[in-house]
Design a protein around this motif. Structure first.
Motif, mmCIF file in Angstrom:
data_model
loop_
_atom_site.group_PDB
_atom_site.id
_atom_site.type_symbol
_atom_site.label_atom_id
_atom_site.label_comp_id
_atom_site.label_asym_id
_atom_site.label_seq_id
_atom_site.Cartn_x
_atom_site.Cartn_y
_atom_site.Cartn_z
ATOM 1 N N THR A 64 -3.162 0.109 1.262
ATOM 2 C CA THR A 64 -1.761 0.200 1.025
ATOM 3 C C THR A 64 -1.472 1.446 -0.083
ATOM 4 N N TYR A 65 -2.372 1.535 -1.142
ATOM 5 C CA TYR A 65 -2.275 2.403 -1.940
ATOM 6 C C TYR A 65 -2.304 3.976 -1.252
ATOM 7 N N LEU A 66 -3.363 4.123 -0.302
ATOM 8 C CA LEU A 66 -3.735 5.389 0.175
ATOM 9 C C LEU A 66 -2.707 5.729 1.133
ATOM 10 N N ALA A 67 -2.116 4.639 1.855
ATOM 11 C CA ALA A 67 -1.052 5.091 2.842
ATOM 12 C C ALA A 67 0.140 5.580 2.402
ATOM 13 N N CYS A 68 0.388 4.968 1.115
ATOM 14 C CA CYS A 68 1.725 5.352 0.188
ATOM 15 C C CYS A 68 1.433 6.811 -0.105
ATOM 16 N N LEU A 69 0.203 7.171 -0.649
ATOM 17 C CA LEU A 69 0.035 8.469 -0.926
ATOM 18 C C LEU A 69 0.083 9.508 0.047
#
Length: 80
Positions: A64-69
Motif C-alpha cells: 500500500t505504501y509503495l503503491a501510494c509513492l
C-alpha cells in the motif's frame, strides 16, 4: 534425524534473515524535492496506517505504501 532438523533450522533462519535485509530504493521521477518527498512519504504512511493499522511497525515495505509513492511519481526498486 538430528542432522536433518539442524539443517532445516539453519535454512529457516537464513530465509528469515534474507527477508529482513530487503530494502527499497525510492527514486523521484518528476524532479521532486526532498521537502516534497517528505510530504509524500508522510501522506503515504498515513494511507498505509489506515489500511494496516497503527500497530504495524514497518509500513515502508507494504504494498500500500509503495503503491501510494508510485502514484505520486516515485519509482520503487527492491534492493537486497
Amino acid at each position: 534425524m538430528r542432522t536433518i532438523a539442524s539443517t532445516l533450522m539453519v535454512l529457516s533462519a537464513g530465509v528469515v534473515l534474507a527477508g529482513c535485509a530487503m530494502q527499497t530504493e525510492i527514486i523521484p521521477t518528476r524532479g521532486q524535492s526532498e521537502a516534497q518527498f517528505n510530504k509524500d512519504k508522510e501522506a503515504c504512511l498515513q494511507v498505509a496506517r489506515s489500511y494496516y493499522g497503527a500497530s504495524n511497525n514497518d509500513l515502508t515495505t507494504s504494498d500500500t505504501y509503495l503503491a501510494c509513492l508510485s502514484s505520486k511519481g516515485y519509482e520503487t526498486k527492491s534492493k537486497f
